[in-house]
Design a protein around this motif. Structure first.
Motif, PDB file in Angstrom:
ATOM      1  N   MET A  91       1.038  -1.165   0.027  1.00 24.79           N
ATOM      2  CA  MET A  91       0.067   0.004   0.284  1.00 24.79           C
ATOM      3  C   MET A  91       0.629   1.327  -0.336  1.00 24.79           C
ATOM      4  SD  MET A  91      -1.050   0.549   3.877  1.00 24.79           S
ATOM      5  CE  MET A  91      -2.223  -0.848   4.099  1.00 24.79           C
ATOM      6  N   THR A  92       2.301   0.851   0.290  1.00 24.03           N
ATOM      7  CA  THR A  92       2.643   2.468   0.552  1.00 24.03           C
ATOM      8  C   THR A  92       3.995   2.592  -0.702  1.00 24.03           C
ATOM      9  OG1 THR A  92       3.055   2.162   2.807  1.00 24.03           O
ATOM     10  CG2 THR A  92       4.323   3.810   1.796  1.00 24.03           C
ATOM     11  N   PHE A  99      12.240  -1.355  -1.982  1.00 28.70           N
ATOM     12  CA  PHE A  99      12.694  -2.424  -2.117  1.00 28.70           C
ATOM     13  C   PHE A  99      12.782  -2.647  -3.409  1.00 28.70           C
ATOM     14  CE2 PHE A  99       8.981  -3.487   0.795  1.00 28.70           C
ATOM     15  CZ  PHE A  99       9.665  -3.642   2.038  1.00 28.70           C
ATOM     16  N   GLU A 100      12.915  -2.322  -4.085  1.00 30.89           N
ATOM     17  CA  GLU A 100      13.239  -2.098  -6.449  1.00 30.89           C
ATOM     18  C   GLU A 100      14.841  -2.010  -6.063  1.00 30.89           C
ATOM     19  OE1 GLU A 100      13.794  -3.117  -9.404  1.00 30.89           O
ATOM     20  OE2 GLU A 100      11.979  -3.261  -8.412  1.00 30.89           O
ATOM     21  N   LEU A 128       8.401  -7.242  -1.287  1.00 28.60           N
ATOM     22  CA  LEU A 128       9.635  -7.350  -1.160  1.00 28.60           C
ATOM     23  C   LEU A 128      10.000  -7.879  -1.997  1.00 28.60           C
ATOM     24  CD1 LEU A 128      12.713  -6.274  -0.817  1.00 28.60           C
ATOM     25  CD2 LEU A 128      12.825  -7.439   1.353  1.00 28.60           C
ATOM     26  N   LEU A 129       9.675  -9.307  -2.202  1.00 31.26           N
ATOM     27  CA  LEU A 129      10.348 -11.102  -2.980  1.00 31.26           C
ATOM     28  C   LEU A 129       9.567 -10.517  -3.990  1.00 31.26           C
ATOM     29  CD1 LEU A 129       9.598 -13.602  -0.298  1.00 31.26           C
ATOM     30  CD2 LEU A 129      11.696 -12.746  -1.067  1.00 31.26           C
ATOM     31  N   SER A 130       8.371  -9.582  -4.646  1.00 28.55           N
ATOM     32  CA  SER A 130       7.707  -9.255  -6.148  1.00 28.55           C
ATOM     33  C   SER A 130       9.042  -9.574  -6.954  1.00 28.55           C
ATOM     34  CB  SER A 130       6.808  -9.019  -5.948  1.00 28.55           C
ATOM     35  OG  SER A 130       7.652  -8.180  -5.597  1.00 28.55           O
ATOM     36  N   LYS A 131      10.400  -7.958  -6.201  1.00 30.25           N
ATOM     37  CA  LYS A 131      10.952  -7.458  -6.526  1.00 30.25           C
ATOM     38  C   LYS A 131      12.403  -8.366  -7.124  1.00 30.25           C
ATOM     39  CE  LYS A 131       8.803  -4.039  -5.618  1.00 30.25           C
ATOM     40  NZ  LYS A 131       7.351  -3.347  -6.759  1.00 30.25           N
TER      41      LYS A 131
END
Length: 235
Positions: A91-92, A99-100, A128-131
Motif C-alpha cells: 500500500m506504500t 524494495f526495488e 519485497l520478494l516480488s522485486k
C-alpha cells in the motif's frame, strides 16, 4: 552465559523487561514514557462499535551498558500480529521504490544468479520478494498473518508461521539454504534476538548474506518520529 528471560509469546499478555535484549545487562534507565497504548494495527469498520482492548505501558528503556534503546514491556506477538493484521507493504509507494532499490543493490553487490534463493522474514504481502522474483530468483516468504495469503495468490511461496529456529529449520528442509535472507523492518519486532540470529544462521548458505532494515534511534530523534514508538518496535 546469557540468561533466558521469560517470553511474552504464548502468554496472551506481556512480560516486563528485566534485562537488556542484547547484552543481558540490568543497568537500564527509563528514557521516555508515552503512557498506555492499545495495539495500534487493529481497524474497525466505520460505524462498528469498538471492542474493548487492553492497553500497555509504552516506555523506552536505555541500556547503559551497550546503548540499546528498547521497549520496557514485551507484548505477546499473537496480540500485536493477529491473522487479520491490516497493514500490507504494497500500500506504500515509497516502500515499492525502496524494495526495488534493495533488490537491485543486493543483486549487484552479491552477484546474485537466478538460481539463488531469497528468503524474506516477515514477508507480509510479498512486495519485497516480488522485486527479486521479477529478476528471476527463487523466493520464499515467512509470514504469520493473513497478508501471506495475498503473496501466495500472487505466486510467491509463503510459510504461514512466526519466525523462530524451528520455522527456519522447516523452511530450509523444504527449499534449501538461502543465498540472501532479508528482514525489512522486522528484525527488531521479534523478541529473543539471540534465537532469531540462530534461526537466520540456520537458513543461510555457507556464503549467504543477511540484510536487515531497522529503526536507528538517533535518526528517530533527529526527525522527531515519536509516532514510531509502539509495542511492535521492540528495539
Amino acid at each position: 552465559m546469557v540468561s533466558k528471560p521469560a517470553k511474552a509469546a504464548g502468554t496472551g499478555s506481556s512480560v516486563l523487561l528485566q534485562r537488556c535484549q542484547i547484552c543481558d545487562s540490568t543497568n537500564l534507565e527509563s528514557a521516555l514514557f508515552l503512557g498506555y497504548m492499545p495495539p495500534v494495527n487493529q481497524m474497525r469498520e466505520v460505524g462498528d462499535r469498538p471492542d474493548e482492548q487492553p492497553s500497555y505501558p509504552a516506555e523506552l528503556i536505555h541500556c547503559r551498558n551497550c546503548g540499546l534503546v528498547q521497549l520496557g514491556l514485551i507484548v505477546d506477538p499473537a496480540i500485536l500480529f493477529p491473522p487479520e493484521y491490516p497493514y500490507t507493504s504494497g500500500m506504500t509507494r515509497i516502500l515499492h521504490e525502496n524494495f526495488e532499490n534493495l533488490a537491485e543493490e543486493s543483486a549487484d553487490l552479491l552477484s546474485l544468479h537466478t538460481e539463488d534463493l531469497i528468503i524474506d522474514i516477515g514477508s507480509n504481502d510479498g512486495t519485497l520478494l516480488s522485486k527479486f522474483q521479477a529478476r528471476g530468483h527463487t523466493v520464499q516468504g515467512i509470514e504469520p498473518t493473513d497478508a501471506g495469503q495475498l503473496a501466495v495468490a500472487a505466486g510467491i511461496p509463503t510459510e504461514s508461521a512466526f519466525f523462530n529456529r524451528e520455522t527456519a529449520e522447516r523452511v530450509k528442509s523444504n527449499v534449501g539454504p538461502a543465498s540472501l535472507v532479508t528482514a525489512a523492518n522486522v528484525f527488531a519486532h521479534i523478541e529473543d534476538v539471540h534465537s532469531i540470529v540462530e534461526g537466520i544462521l540456520a537458513l543461510l548458505a555457507e556464503d549467504g548474506v543477511f540484510v536487515s532494515e531497522s529503526h536507528y534511534f538517533m535518526s528517530l530523534l533527529d526527525t522527531v518520529q515519536y509516532d514510531t514508538i509502539y509495542h511492535e518496535h521492540l528495539r
